[in-house]
Write an enzyme that holds these catalytic residues in place. Structure first.
Site, PDB file in Angstrom:
ATOM      1  N   LYS A 123       0.822  -1.214   0.000  1.00  0.00           N
ATOM      2  CA  LYS A 123       0.000   0.000   0.000  1.00  0.00           C
ATOM      3  C   LYS A 123       0.859   1.269   0.000  1.00  0.00           C
ATOM      4  O   LYS A 123       2.054   1.233   0.322  1.00  0.00           O
ATOM      5  CB  LYS A 123      -0.919   0.005   1.224  1.00  0.00           C
ATOM      6  CG  LYS A 123      -0.140   0.014   2.565  1.00  0.00           C
ATOM      7  CD  LYS A 123       0.088   1.391   3.120  1.00  0.00           C
ATOM      8  CE  LYS A 123       1.323   1.760   3.812  1.00  0.00           C
ATOM      9  NZ  LYS A 123       2.164   1.273   4.707  1.00  0.00           N
ATOM     10  N   GLY A 164       8.052   1.116   4.142  1.00  0.00           N
ATOM     11  CA  GLY A 164       6.878   1.996   4.147  1.00  0.00           C
ATOM     12  C   GLY A 164       5.773   1.585   3.208  1.00  0.00           C
ATOM     13  O   GLY A 164       4.742   2.253   3.120  1.00  0.00           O
ATOM     14  N   GLY A 182       4.106  -1.251   3.398  1.00  0.00           N
ATOM     15  CA  GLY A 182       3.206  -2.220   4.027  1.00  0.00           C
ATOM     16  C   GLY A 182       3.613  -3.665   3.858  1.00  0.00           C
ATOM     17  O   GLY A 182       2.746  -4.542   3.773  1.00  0.00           O
ATOM     18  N   SER A 218       4.852  -5.624   6.077  1.00  0.00           N
ATOM     19  CA  SER A 218       4.425  -6.433   7.234  1.00  0.00           C
ATOM     20  C   SER A 218       2.942  -6.772   7.134  1.00  0.00           C
ATOM     21  O   SER A 218       2.532  -7.905   7.409  1.00  0.00           O
ATOM     22  CB  SER A 218       4.714  -5.701   8.550  1.00  0.00           C
ATOM     23  OG  SER A 218       4.001  -4.487   8.622  1.00  0.00           O
ATOM     24  N   GLU A 223      -0.127  -8.117  12.750  1.00  0.00           N
ATOM     25  CA  GLU A 223       0.493  -6.783  12.662  1.00  0.00           C
ATOM     26  C   GLU A 223       0.872  -6.263  14.045  1.00  0.00           C
ATOM     27  O   GLU A 223       1.898  -5.597  14.208  1.00  0.00           O
ATOM     28  CB  GLU A 223      -0.492  -5.786  12.017  1.00  0.00           C
ATOM     29  CG  GLU A 223      -0.339  -5.595  10.523  1.00  0.00           C
ATOM     30  CD  GLU A 223       0.834  -4.703  10.138  1.00  0.00           C
ATOM     31  OE1 GLU A 223       1.980  -5.234  10.031  1.00  0.00           O
ATOM     32  OE2 GLU A 223       0.636  -3.513   9.895  1.00  0.00           O
ATOM     33  N   ASP A 241      -3.006  -0.450   7.507  1.00  0.00           N
ATOM     34  CA  ASP A 241      -2.201  -1.186   6.516  1.00  0.00           C
ATOM     35  C   ASP A 241      -2.824  -2.547   6.195  1.00  0.00           C
ATOM     36  O   ASP A 241      -2.962  -2.922   5.032  1.00  0.00           O
ATOM     37  CB  ASP A 241      -0.766  -1.397   7.027  1.00  0.00           C
ATOM     38  CG  ASP A 241       0.030  -0.112   7.078  1.00  0.00           C
ATOM     39  OD1 ASP A 241      -0.540   0.947   6.774  1.00  0.00           O
ATOM     40  OD2 ASP A 241       1.221  -0.165   7.424  1.00  0.00           O
TER      41      ASP A 241
HETATM   42  N1  LIG Z   1       8.186 -11.337   3.232  1.00  0.00           N
HETATM   43  C1  LIG Z   1       8.434 -11.274   4.530  1.00  0.00           C
HETATM   44  N2  LIG Z   1       8.950 -12.327   5.187  1.00  0.00           N
HETATM   45  C2  LIG Z   1       9.217 -12.271   6.514  1.00  0.00           C
HETATM   46  N3  LIG Z   1       8.978 -11.180   7.288  1.00  0.00           N
HETATM   47  C3  LIG Z   1       8.458 -10.114   6.697  1.00  0.00           C
HETATM   48  C4  LIG Z   1       8.153 -10.097   5.296  1.00  0.00           C
HETATM   49  N4  LIG Z   1       7.656  -8.881   5.001  1.00  0.00           N
HETATM   50  C5  LIG Z   1       7.654  -8.179   6.169  1.00  0.00           C
HETATM   51  N5  LIG Z   1       8.134  -8.903   7.174  1.00  0.00           N
HETATM   52  C6  LIG Z   1       8.306  -8.494   8.591  1.00  0.00           C
HETATM   53  O1  LIG Z   1       7.878  -7.147   8.691  1.00  0.00           O
HETATM   54  C7  LIG Z   1       8.996  -6.294   9.071  1.00  0.00           C
HETATM   55  C8  LIG Z   1       8.872  -4.971   8.343  1.00  0.00           C
HETATM   56  O2  LIG Z   1       7.723  -4.333   8.834  1.00  0.00           O
HETATM   57  P1  LIG Z   1       7.648  -2.786   9.054  1.00  0.00           P
HETATM   58  O3  LIG Z   1       6.286  -2.535   9.543  1.00  0.00           O
HETATM   59  O4  LIG Z   1       8.788  -2.301   9.885  1.00  0.00           O
HETATM   60  O5  LIG Z   1       7.843  -2.175   7.582  1.00  0.00           O
HETATM   61  P2  LIG Z   1       6.801  -2.084   6.390  1.00  0.00           P
HETATM   62  O6  LIG Z   1       5.573  -2.824   6.773  1.00  0.00           O
HETATM   63  O7  LIG Z   1       7.485  -2.497   5.152  1.00  0.00           O
HETATM   64  O8  LIG Z   1       6.503  -0.529   6.308  1.00  0.00           O
HETATM   65  P3  LIG Z   1       5.230   0.301   6.855  1.00  0.00           P
HETATM   66  O9  LIG Z   1       4.790  -0.382   8.100  1.00  0.00           O
HETATM   67  O10 LIG Z   1       5.772   1.664   7.134  1.00  0.00           O
HETATM   68  O11 LIG Z   1       4.272   0.273   5.747  1.00  0.00           O
HETATM   69  C9  LIG Z   1      10.220  -7.069   8.664  1.00  0.00           C
HETATM   70  O12 LIG Z   1      11.345  -6.673   9.418  1.00  0.00           O
HETATM   71  C10 LIG Z   1       9.790  -8.513   8.958  1.00  0.00           C
HETATM   72  O13 LIG Z   1       9.887  -8.810  10.331  1.00  0.00           O
HETATM   73  C1  LIG Z   2       3.003   4.686  10.773  1.00  0.00           C
HETATM   74  C2  LIG Z   2       1.639   4.042  10.515  1.00  0.00           C
HETATM   75  O1  LIG Z   2       0.649   5.041  10.685  1.00  0.00           O
HETATM   76  C3  LIG Z   2       1.520   3.543   9.098  1.00  0.00           C
HETATM   77  C4  LIG Z   2       2.587   2.594   8.641  1.00  0.00           C
HETATM   78  O2  LIG Z   2       2.323   2.232   7.300  1.00  0.00           O
HETATM   79  C5  LIG Z   2       1.448   2.938  11.519  1.00  0.00           C
HETATM   80  C6  LIG Z   2       0.018   2.441  11.596  1.00  0.00           C
HETATM   81  O3  LIG Z   2      -0.905   3.153  11.226  1.00  0.00           O
HETATM   82  O4  LIG Z   2      -0.154   1.314  12.082  1.00  0.00           O
HETATM   83 MG   LIG Z   3       4.480  -2.378   8.491  1.00  0.00          MG
END
Ligand SMILES: Nc1ncnc2c1ncn2[C@@H]1O[C@H](COP(=O)(O)OP(=O)(O)OP(=O)(O)O)[C@@H](O)[C@H]1O
Ligand SMILES: C[C@@](O)(CCO)CC(=O)[O-]
Ligand SMILES: [Mg+2]
Length: 388
Positions: free
Chosen positions: A10, A143, A145, A147, A193, A204
């Site tokens: 996202k 960033g 999404g 996770s 999450e 997300d």
């Molecule tokens: N394909 C994957 N396999 C295993 N773990 C994952 C995978 N994708 C995400 N993760 C887990 O999610 C963590 C990243 O999540 P984080 O919320 O910090 O970043 P994001 O979701 O990419 O960004 P945001 O939350 O800002 O959108 C990774 O460090 C890992 O623990």
């Molecule tokens: C930083 C944040 O607002 C968005 C992360 O993509 C965290 C959340 O809403 O859970």
């Molecule tokens: Mg995330």
């Protein structure tokens, strides 16, 4: 039985972080996915373990059924479709399983994803031997999404193999879930999450589950029908960061300056609401041209970025992207948790391809990676016909 699920990443158009504190945010799914394949072992496999393959990382993990039984004595297939709460006992058991994995230090951030996997899997399928493989088109921890799409895809695949969800096992190719089934997938994914993010707002996982464009406030989602198309350039600064730590940082700042931060969150709420109105206004009752709408959106993005900076989640690389795109009169804002990660730049309809190429070349010369993605597509989908 083998099943595959895919869930999109996202972008947040406005309202990240403030949404955790009750403000409105607007988010859209993008056409980059996390894929998971789940295969339960058959007697002929002679496999008495749960295997997890993280293909992009080149990491494989395995837990014997007896070890899982010993650590999760309560785990049986759930009687109710609703997720249980994450108990202190489960947290301790998962911690001990993670400690035993010897994850390389450079990849330690994966531990929270593996924890979410273990909790979702054992809560839905107990100790059943299986192999679960992941691949993702999303940069992890940037960033977009990753996770949430990890948790949504996993929850979808796991629930698709229970009696709580009925799907057409014979349908060829990708199929969507019905609304009530999506609600269930989304609830379970949200619990995952929480293990990764600490205190997620739920935006997300919701946008990854339902797709399209949503506005989100205090746990309530409104599906939006955008009446204009948006083209966004996404720039990955490639600076790794962790959403959990950034969200905690904003909460600490809020505790130190509650009154000032309340104004910041209120301003973000107004920005998101105005953005939602612009996106949804219909051509028939429009007084604004597309260009005028884009100019308003650009201004809202700039204001939102200023407020994100005041929350303490910008980064020197994000500022470099902002300065670079501003030279071409383009507006940008960070997306997701910030602190590095990805930045959005609106590419107005009338912008020439030549200028886009020049901006991209300049951003890439700084070591960043640029790409565009389709915005507002489908949410999570399932495929029982994995061989096709
Ligand atoms: N394909 C994957 N396999 C295993 N773990 C994952 C995978 N994708 C995400 N993760 C887990 O999610 C963590 C990243 O999540 P984080 O919320 O910090 O970043 P994001 O979701 O990419 O960004 P945001 O939350 O800002 O959108 C990774 O460090 C890992 O623990
Ligand atoms: C930083 C944040 O607002 C968005 C992360 O993509 C965290 C959340 O809403 O859970
Ligand atoms: Mg995330």
């Amino acid at each position: 039985m083998e099943v595959q699920a895919r869930a999109p990443g996202k972008i947040i158009l406005s309202g990240e972080h403030a949404v955790v504190h009750g403000s409105t945010a607007v988010a859209a799914s993008i056409n980059l996915y996390t894929y998971v394949t789940l295969r339960f072992s058959t007697p002929s496999d002679n496999q008495d373990s749960l295997k997890l393959e993280l293909k992009d990382e080149g990491l494989d993990f395995s837990w014997s059924t007896s070890k899982l039984k010993e650590l999760f004595p309560e785990s049986t297939e759930p009687q109710s479709p609703k997720p249980p709460s994450f108990s202190v006992e489960s947290a301790k058991s998962i911690e001990s399983l993670i400690e035993g994995l010897n994850i390389p230090e450079a990849k330690i951030s994966i531990a929270s994803g593996v924890s979410a996997f273990l909790w979702l899997y054992t809560s839905i399928h107990g100790f059943k031997p299986a192999t679960v493989s992941f691949t993702s088109e999303l940069p992890m921890g940037s960033g977009l999404g990753s996770s949430a799409s990890f948790c949504v895809a996993l929850a979808a695949a796991l629930l698709a193999c229970t009696d709580f969800v009925s799907l057409d096992l014979k349908q060829q190719g990708w199929q969507s879930f019905q609304e009530r089934q999506l609600d269930l997938v989304n609830k379970w994914a949200f619990e995952g999450e929480k293990i990764i993010h600490g205190k997620p707002s739920g935006i997300d996982n919701s946008v990854s589950a339902y797709g399209n464009i949503i506005s989100f406030k205090s746990g309530n989602m409104t599906h939006m029908k955008a009446n204009m198309s948006l083209k966004m350039l996404i720039t990955n600064t490639k600076v790794g960061r962790n959403t959990k730590a950034l969200v905690a940082g904003v909460s600490e700042r809020t505790l130190r300056h509650p009154e000032a931060m309340a104004f910041v969150f209120n301003a973000v709420d107004s920005i998101s609401k105005e953005l939602a109105l612009i996106l949804q206004s219909r051509a028939s009752d429009d007084v604004l041209s597309v260009t005028e709408k884009e100019e308003k959106i650009e201004e809202l993005m700039e204001m939102n970025q200023g407020l994100l900076q005041s929350m303490g989640v910008s980064h020197v690389t994000i500022e470099t992207v902002l300065r670079t795109t501003l030279k071409y009169k383009l507006a940008s804002k960070l997306t997701g948790a910030g602190g590095g990660g990805c930045v959005l730049t609106l590419l107005p309809t009338l912008l020439s391809g030549f200028v886009v190429q020049k901006v991209i070349a300049e951003l890439e010369s700084c070591g960043f990676q640029c790409f565009t993605a389709e915005i507002g597509g489908k949410g999570v989908e399932i495929n029982f016909d994995v061989s096709s």
